[in-house]
Structures are given as C-alpha cells and as structure tokens.
Design an enzyme around this catalytic site. Structure first.
Site, mmCIF file in Angstrom:
data_model
loop_
_atom_site.group_PDB
_atom_site.id
_atom_site.type_symbol
_atom_site.label_atom_id
_atom_site.label_comp_id
_atom_site.label_asym_id
_atom_site.label_seq_id
_atom_site.Cartn_x
_atom_site.Cartn_y
_atom_site.Cartn_z
ATOM 1 N N ARG A 263 -9.599 -19.767 -42.046
ATOM 2 C CA ARG A 263 -10.034 -20.858 -42.914
ATOM 3 C C ARG A 263 -11.255 -20.441 -43.719
ATOM 4 O O ARG A 263 -12.194 -19.855 -43.177
ATOM 5 C CB ARG A 263 -10.371 -22.113 -42.097
ATOM 6 C CG ARG A 263 -9.185 -22.655 -41.302
ATOM 7 C CD ARG A 263 -9.556 -23.873 -40.494
ATOM 8 N NE ARG A 263 -8.466 -24.262 -39.610
ATOM 9 C CZ ARG A 263 -8.517 -25.247 -38.720
ATOM 10 N NH1 ARG A 263 -9.642 -25.946 -38.601
ATOM 11 N NH2 ARG A 263 -7.485 -25.526 -37.963
ATOM 12 N N SER A 353 -8.422 -31.509 -31.572
ATOM 13 C CA SER A 353 -8.023 -32.750 -32.228
ATOM 14 C C SER A 353 -6.543 -32.965 -31.943
ATOM 15 O O SER A 353 -5.728 -32.071 -32.207
ATOM 16 C CB SER A 353 -8.245 -32.680 -33.742
ATOM 17 O OG SER A 353 -9.614 -32.793 -34.050
#
Length: 426
Positions: A263, A353
């Site tokens: 990322r 998450s």
C-alpha cells in the site's frame, strides 16, 4: 455497488444513509442517467416490435409475390435496424456512465452501525485480557527490536525507503512462525480452506472489491501492465468466484490466505511514521467468507471470533469496537475492529478489521448463488477480516512480553513454531 432499483425507489433514504457516513453526492445525476437509460430501452423495444412486425410482413409479401410492396418495405426495415443500432450504442454509453457513477458511491451502513463523524464515535463492544503492569521502564518495539538485533529499520530504509522493515534472526523466525500458526489455527480449528493466490491482481479484481476506481492512488501499479500489487488478500480471494453462480448448499464458503500486502498509504503523510505500525509492505493472514444473505450477520460474528481467537491463544490483551458510519471502509456495511494493547503508547491499536459487505462486492464482481435448481440466482454476501496482521502481532508480542533484561518471552503456542525457542535474546 448499490442496487439501482434500491436507489431509484428510495433515493432520499439512500442519500441520508450515505450522508451519515460523510459521503455527499448529488444523486440527481443518477436520476438523469437512469431515466435516460429507461427512455432509450423503451424506444428500442418499440422499434424492435415494429421491425418484427415488418419482418413477418416481408415473409407474407414474398409468398404472395407482391414485389412492389416488398420494395417499399425493405428500405424501411433497414432504416429501423440502423436506428435500433444507434440507440443500442447510446444505451451502452449511458450504461457505462451509470456504472462509473455507481462505482464511486460507497456502501450504505447497516442500521445497527452507530452514527458518527470519525473514530471518536466508535463503540467498544468488549475487552479480553488485562494489560500487564510492568515493574520496570518499558521499551517500545523499535528499541527492543534493535537491541535484540531482530529488527533493522535503518537498513530497510537504505534498501527501499521509509516505511519498510528488515527482520533478522529470531525476528524473521517470529514473523514466519506467526504466519504458519495462524494458518494452522484457521484451517484445523475454524474450518477454512487454505489458498495461495497470486500476489498481483488485475483491474477487474480490484474493481470487484471496491479498491478501484476510487482508491487507485493507494495502490502500487506495475508499469505498462494491467497489474497491481495486492493491498490485501481480500482482493484475489474474493475474486476466486467472480462471474460465478454458487449453489446455496455450498454456503458458507470459507477461505484463508497468506499474502504480503502493498500500500502506498496515500494521504497518511506524517501519520504513524515510527516503527512498523504503518508500512508500505506487510504480511497478513486474511479470512474471506461467502454467505447466504439470510445469515451473513451471524457469519460476521463468527469471523470476528475466529480472528479474536488468534489473539487469545497468543495471550495478547485486545478489545473489539464497532466502527461508526464516518470511520467505515468504502465497501463495508458493518465493521468490527480488533485492537491490541500497545504498552509503549498506553493505548489499543487496530490489528484486524472484520467486515460484512452485504451484496456490495458481489454486485460489482457478479458473484451470485442459487437456492435450488431452476430458481433465479441472487447476489450473495461477502465478508472478510484479517486473521490477523502479522507485523502488528510481532509488535504486540515484543512489547507485551518484554522482560526487565531486555529479552522477549515467546508466547507458549508459538514455541513449537520457533524450534523450541522460548525467549528471544540477543
């Protein structure tokens, strides 16, 4: 992607839901495009009916030998065909514009999600474990890693740049041990099927999960190709069943995968620059479920419990929070975050998450299920969660299991994966 019928029939409701998550958009653009599409479809259907009637008349005229009428009718039918072709091209253009609009609209939050502008409105659900009280001055993971010669951030920066890590000795072993431990627990205890996917994905795959087109700036793209480095295993694993129809009796399907994740962390300049909290490259074990819409929220609870089990086995204190509307990811309808205790910061930090996307990703990736033979296929629900982020697990172990001597005790469940090493020393 949201259902066009849902928006069309409940446009004020949808607008209110999207506004609750901080997304302000003019849905009148959808109304204009959708109306234009319907208008074109109606015209095409009318003209096709006329053409079909004319084609039948051509057959009758040929049988009767009426060449005069036939010579008048055939040019009319050619003109009709040309008009229909032009209208279908217009429809394709409108369809593309409508899809482009919808691809940039986030998912609607589930009714159980608390409203709020940002992470300050997240709601704690439960805690597990008590943060340890140290009788000595504690060190953070960077100091511990350097002192034990297991983490070398300066050389990683020399090799690649900021926000990369170089693990050494027992540090590298610990990272590998955690990956194998997590995969074993999820396959042996939780019933997931392990997959090893490509570490790159194409544009269609990233569009299916919601990473494209809106978040391209956060992705590493391979130049002169259609390939991107995967930001998470969620992307390749979810796309295993893209453009497929799955039998309902196969649901839920549960996959677990290890991948390195890449990322750019665009927009996070200056945030979490110390240590290995926020990296450009990191390892993760990911859980993905394909579920029947009727019980997908039960599946979310089970998926979250599966991720939490890893932390419990490692004896790392954690808490579970439900994210508010303003803090949710683009594709999510509801998200639980697992946060581990970080002693050097005296706070909890996210390590996983776990989200239910409902039919949002399935509609983008065209993943459907069929209840029974002959029944109409419908979009299933997709879910995923980190099970868990490996680098942050290393951080949590180093800080929570440090000793006064500057060594680190290895969690009992990891000792077999560390070839019997129970204490990490220099």
């Amino acid at each position: 992607m949201l259902d066009t019928k849902l928006i069309e029939q409940n446009i004020d409701f949808v607008g209110k839901k999207l506004s609750a998550r901080g997304f302000e958009t003019d849905l009148s653009e959808f109304t204009v495009l959708n109306s234009r599409r319907k208008e074109v479809i109606k015209k095409v259907e009318t003209l096709e009916h006329r053409r079909n009637e004319g084609s039948r008349r051509v057959g009758m005229l040929k049988r009767s030998g009426d060449q005069e009428e036939l010579s008048k009718l055939l040019p009319e039918l050619r003109d009709l065909s040309d008009e229909i072709k032009n209208l279908n091209e217009t429809k394709a253009e409108v369809d593309a514009l409508l899809r482009e609009f919808l691809l940039n609209v986030p998912n609607m939050p589930n009714s159980s999600v608390p409203e709020g502008p940002d992470e300050t409105a997240n709601v704690e659900i439960r805690k597990w474990g008590e943060p340890r009280e140290f009788g000595f001055e504690i060190k953070d993971h960077v100091s511990l890693g350097a002192g034990l010669d297991i983490l070398d951030l300066p050389r990683a920066t020399k090799i690649a740049g900021a926000r990369f890590a170089l693990y050494k000795n027992a540090g590298a072993r610990l990272e590998r041990a955690l990956i194998n431990f997590m995969l074993d627990v999820h396959t042996r205890e939780h019933g997931y099927t392990e997959v090893l996917t490509p570490f790159v994905a194409n544009k269609e795959s990233l569009t299916g999960t919601g990473n494209l087109p809106k978040f391209e700036e956060d992705l590493f793209k391979l130049s002169d190709t259609d390939y991107y480095m995967v930001p998470t295993a969620e992307v390749p694993v979810t796309n295993i069943h893209r453009d497929e129809i799955i039998s309902a009796e196969m649901l839920p399907i549960k996959y677990v995968a290890y991948t390195p994740c890449f990322r750019k962390e665009a927009g996070s300049y200056g945030k979490d620059v110390h240590g290995i909290i926020r990296q450009h490259q990191f390892n993760k074990v990911e859980l993905v479920r394909f579920a029947n819409p009727e019980n997908s929220y039960n599946e979310l609870e089970m998926l979250t419990a599966d991720a939490a089990r890893i932390l419990e086995l490692l004896c790392i204190p954690y808490r579970v929070v439900v994210l508010c509307t303003g803090d949710m990811g683009f594709s999510s309808a509801k998200t639980y975050d697992l946060e581990v205790w970080v002693p050097s910061e005296c706070r909890y930090r996210e390590i996983s998450s776990c989200s239910n996307f409902e039919a949002f990703q399935a509609r983008r990736a065209n993943i459907r299920y069929r209840e029974s033979k002959g029944s109409k296929p419908a979009y299933l629900h997709t879910l995923n969660g980190s099970g868990v982020a490996v680098g942050r697990a290393v951080l949590a172990i180093l800080e929570n299991f440090q000793t006064e001597q500057g060594t680190v005790e290895v969690p009992e469940v990891l000792v077999p994966y560390m070839d019997g090493i129970s204490v990490i020393g220099r």
